[in-house]
Design an enzyme around this catalytic site. Structure first.
Site, short mmCIF file in Angstrom:
data_model
loop_
_atom_site.label_atom_id
_atom_site.label_comp_id
_atom_site.label_asym_id
_atom_site.label_seq_id
_atom_site.Cartn_x
_atom_site.Cartn_y
_atom_site.Cartn_z
N LYS A 1 -4.45 28.28 85.14
CA LYS A 1 -4.43 27.17 84.18
C LYS A 1 -4.20 27.71 82.78
O LYS A 1 -5.07 28.30 82.16
CB LYS A 1 -5.74 26.37 84.21
CG LYS A 1 -5.50 25.02 83.54
CD LYS A 1 -6.67 24.41 82.82
CE LYS A 1 -7.06 24.99 81.52
NZ LYS A 1 -6.18 24.72 80.37
N THR B 1 -16.74 32.28 73.89
CA THR B 1 -18.01 32.57 74.55
C THR B 1 -18.68 31.29 75.01
O THR B 1 -19.25 31.22 76.11
CB THR B 1 -18.92 33.37 73.59
OG1 THR B 1 -18.30 34.64 73.36
CG2 THR B 1 -20.31 33.60 74.15
N GLU B 2 -18.57 30.26 74.19
CA GLU B 2 -19.17 28.97 74.52
C GLU B 2 -18.63 28.44 75.86
O GLU B 2 -19.40 28.07 76.75
CB GLU B 2 -18.78 28.02 73.38
CG GLU B 2 -19.41 26.68 73.40
CD GLU B 2 -18.69 25.76 72.39
OE1 GLU B 2 -17.92 26.26 71.54
OE2 GLU B 2 -18.90 24.55 72.48
N GLY C 1 -16.97 30.21 78.09
CA GLY C 1 -17.26 31.23 79.13
C GLY C 1 -18.58 30.96 79.82
O GLY C 1 -18.72 31.11 81.04
N GLU D 1 -13.68 37.36 79.62
CA GLU D 1 -13.29 38.11 78.42
C GLU D 1 -13.40 37.11 77.27
O GLU D 1 -12.62 36.18 77.18
CB GLU D 1 -11.88 38.66 78.59
CG GLU D 1 -11.60 39.85 77.70
CD GLU D 1 -10.92 39.43 76.42
OE1 GLU D 1 -11.65 39.08 75.46
OE2 GLU D 1 -9.69 39.43 76.38
N CYS E 1 -9.11 38.23 69.91
CA CYS E 1 -10.54 38.29 70.21
C CYS E 1 -11.17 39.58 69.70
O CYS E 1 -12.35 39.62 69.37
CB CYS E 1 -10.79 38.10 71.70
SG CYS E 1 -9.72 39.12 72.69
N GLU F 1 -17.37 34.19 64.84
CA GLU F 1 -15.96 34.48 65.09
C GLU F 1 -15.10 33.40 64.43
O GLU F 1 -15.23 32.22 64.74
CB GLU F 1 -15.69 34.52 66.59
CG GLU F 1 -14.25 34.90 66.89
CD GLU F 1 -13.96 35.06 68.37
OE1 GLU F 1 -14.47 34.26 69.17
OE2 GLU F 1 -13.23 36.00 68.72
P1 ADP Z 1 -10.47 27.94 72.12
O1 ADP Z 1 -11.78 27.38 71.63
O2 ADP Z 1 -10.07 29.15 71.41
O3 ADP Z 1 -9.39 26.91 72.31
P2 ADP Z 1 -11.42 27.80 74.75
O4 ADP Z 1 -12.45 28.73 75.26
O5 ADP Z 1 -11.80 26.40 74.43
O6 ADP Z 1 -10.78 28.51 73.53
O7 ADP Z 1 -10.18 27.72 75.73
C1 ADP Z 1 -9.74 28.76 76.57
C2 ADP Z 1 -9.29 28.17 77.88
O8 ADP Z 1 -10.41 27.55 78.50
C3 ADP Z 1 -8.23 27.10 77.77
O9 ADP Z 1 -7.33 27.21 78.86
C4 ADP Z 1 -9.04 25.82 77.87
O10 ADP Z 1 -8.31 24.72 78.36
C5 ADP Z 1 -10.10 26.23 78.87
N1 ADP Z 1 -11.33 25.42 78.83
C6 ADP Z 1 -11.86 24.74 77.79
N2 ADP Z 1 -12.98 24.09 78.18
C7 ADP Z 1 -13.15 24.34 79.48
C8 ADP Z 1 -14.14 23.97 80.46
N3 ADP Z 1 -15.15 23.16 80.17
N4 ADP Z 1 -14.01 24.45 81.72
C9 ADP Z 1 -13.00 25.30 82.04
N5 ADP Z 1 -12.04 25.66 81.18
C10 ADP Z 1 -12.10 25.21 79.91
#
Ligand code: ADP
Length: 499
Positions: free
Chosen positions: A187, A242-243, A245, A262, A296, A398
């Site tokens: 994805k 991280t949130e 993750g 990561e 990152c 960050e």
């Molecule tokens: P940023 O805040 O830098 O956009 P994210 O951690 O939100 O980074 O996004 C990184 C990836 O995680 C993207 O592909 C995003 O669509 C996906 N993502 C965001 N929220 C969720 C979630 N609740 N579950 C799984 N994947 C998610």
């Protein structure tokens, strides 16, 4: 006169479809979403918007391909050659892939041409070569037994990637998974889905059988969450904040998936008194402003020995002022647009907080939309903050943008404690001519990568990943094979001697 924006042919022909089981299909819901060029704020393309139903279909296709498709019967050598060929095809289509990422992400064409596409091709070759070198061992156990291990692929892997290096993140994820014989549901980030879709076409062209690579563009809380929680997925690899993750890890608990993460960082870049100042300045510039600071492992906490701090930070601001910020398609541009309005606003919010908390912007400190984008685009001035203390928001959180916080320090043990005083632990830089201090800091700083007298060095053969809340698991190198294989121990009774 403004040069017209080139438009890759890939963008023509209606909404970009998703790849499931070797077929290009629309979303089950029929929905699409727009992906935009952050430098112009114009729509680039509509993309089919995947959700749970599409992830379900992709998992069925991946499972079939893994259990009984040609991929499962192929020799390691054949598989390795296909993975290698993906690297060749990336090289062959490098200009198109570089253009797609530059348009979709806003990063300079200079970087996508000479960094992202080059490293992406290389990692497929690295793991293509590894396919024939993944093997078990025989173990001298007690008793009359032959004990050996099989190193088997994990199965169906869900991979969720961010928008900062769209092609490269897809490649870091796909290459080791495929080299080890897995099937994948990938994805891409909703901000930058295009190059992953083009890469998927190249995977098919290279000979990857149907169902082995499935790509489901879509949003995090819908398509991403469906991947993280799916019971038919054996392993999830995530790169992002991280949130999120932490959410992915919780969702993955549903069926005890293997997890690798990561995540974010707030990496210290440490300049000792005896450092080669010119080299360190270049390293700090690249460590912070490369990719608009959307990295990152960006060296965003700049610790400089107090005896040279004013001189160093002053020179840094002079360098930052000269950085060419502008049209990402101009080969001379070294900093393009931030990926989205959301990021642009977020970064400006951090800059405002820095000023309100008493830090001083020696350069930058504002939007660059007017100067760099002619009134359009998510451009931000490279910003060097002085007068920062460790407790300020800009020194702790960050930012993921071109904002560096300079902090003076006095002695070595003080710097170790302050460098480690963060929930993150992704990377660190050390600049010194003193070999003893360099190795001391390399041991003491808690981070997955330490760069000494360099920064942002990467190689497919060298592991990358985090300590603490920067995640766990190592991508690249032999270490990534741990993520994409599992070990089976086989015991065989052998007739004892003399019986
Ligand atoms: P940023 O805040 O830098 O956009 P994210 O951690 O939100 O980074 O996004 C990184 C990836 O995680 C993207 O592909 C995003 O669509 C996906 N993502 C965001 N929220 C969720 C979630 N609740 N579950 C799984 N994947 C998610």
């Amino acid at each position: 006169m403004a040069t017209p924006t080139p438009r890759p042919k890939f963008l023509d022909g209606g909404p970009k479809k998703m790849l499931i089981g070797g077929e290009w299909v629309p979303a089950a819901s029929g929905k699409t979403f727009a992906t935009i060029d952050p430098a112009t704020e114009q729509k680039l393309a509509d993309v089919c918007e995947g959700d749970k139903d599409d992830v379900d279909r992709a998992v069925v296709a991946a499972r079939r391909a893994f259990e009984s498709g040609p991929w499962s019967k192929m020799s390691a050598s054949e598989r390795g050659q296909i993975v290698w060929r993906i690297g060749d095809l990336i090289e062959k289509n490098k200009d198109e892939l570089a253009l797609l990422d530059t348009l979709d992400n806003g990063k300079p064409i200079f970087e996508t041409t000479y960094v992202d596409t080059v490293l992406a091709a290389d990692i497929f070759r690295y793991y293509g070569g590894f396919a024939t070198k993944i093997h078990g061992e025989t173990i001298p156990v007690a008793g009359s037994f032959l004990n050996y291990t099989l190193r088997e692929p994990v199965g169906v892997c869900g991979q969720i990637i961010p928008w900062n290096f769209p092609l490269l993140m897809a490649s870091w994820k796909l290459a080791p998974a495929l080299g080890a014989g897995n099937c994948v549901v990938l994805k891409p980030a909703e901000q930058t889905p295009l190059s992953a879709l083009r890469l998927a076409e190249l995977c098919l062209e290279a000979g990857v059988p149907p169902g082995v690579v499935n790509v489901i563009p879509g949003f995090g809380p819908t398509a991403g969450a469906a991947v993280a929680r799916h019971r038919g997925i054996d392993k999830v690899a995530f790169t992002g904040s991280t949130e999120v993750g932490k959410i992915v890890m919780r969702e993955a608990a549903e069926n005890c998936k293997k997890v690798s993460l990561e995540l974010g960082g707030k990496s210290p870049n440490i300049i000792l008194q005896d450092a080669d100042i010119d080299a360190a300045l270049k390293g700090v510039m690249m460590g912070m402003f490369f990719n608009q600071g959307e990295v990152c492992c960006a060296g965003s906490r700049l610790f400089v020995h107090k005896s040279i701090k004013d001189e160093f930070v002053g020179k840094l601001a002079e360098h930052a002022k000269k950085l060419k910020v502008g049209n990402p398609l101009d080969p001379e541009t070294r900093m393009g647009a931030q990926v989205s309005e959301e990021q642009y606003d977020r970064i400006l919010g951090f800059i405002k907080a820095g000023k309100e908390q008493g830090a001083k912007a020696l350069c930058g400190g504002d939007s660059a939309r007017a100067t760099a984008g002619g009134g359009k685009g998510y451009f931000i001035q490279p910003t060097v903050f002085d007068g920062v203390n460790d407790g300020m928001k800009i020194a702790r959180e960050e930012i993921f943008g071109p904002v560096i916080a300079a902090l003076p320090f006095d002695d070595l043990d003080e710097i170790v404690a302050r460098a480690n005083d963060t929930p993150y632990g992704l990377a660190a830089g050390v600049w010194t001519k003193d070999i003893d201090k360099a190795h001391y800091l390399a041991r003491k700083v808690k981070a997955g990568t330490i760069w000494v007298n360099c920064y942002n060095q990467f190689d497919a053969a060298s592991p990358f990943g985090g300590f603490k809340e920067s995640g766990f698991g190592r991508e690249m190198g032999i270490h990534a094979l741990e993520l994409y294989t599992q070990v089976k121990s086989v015991w065989v009774r052998v007739r004892p001697q003399g019986k």
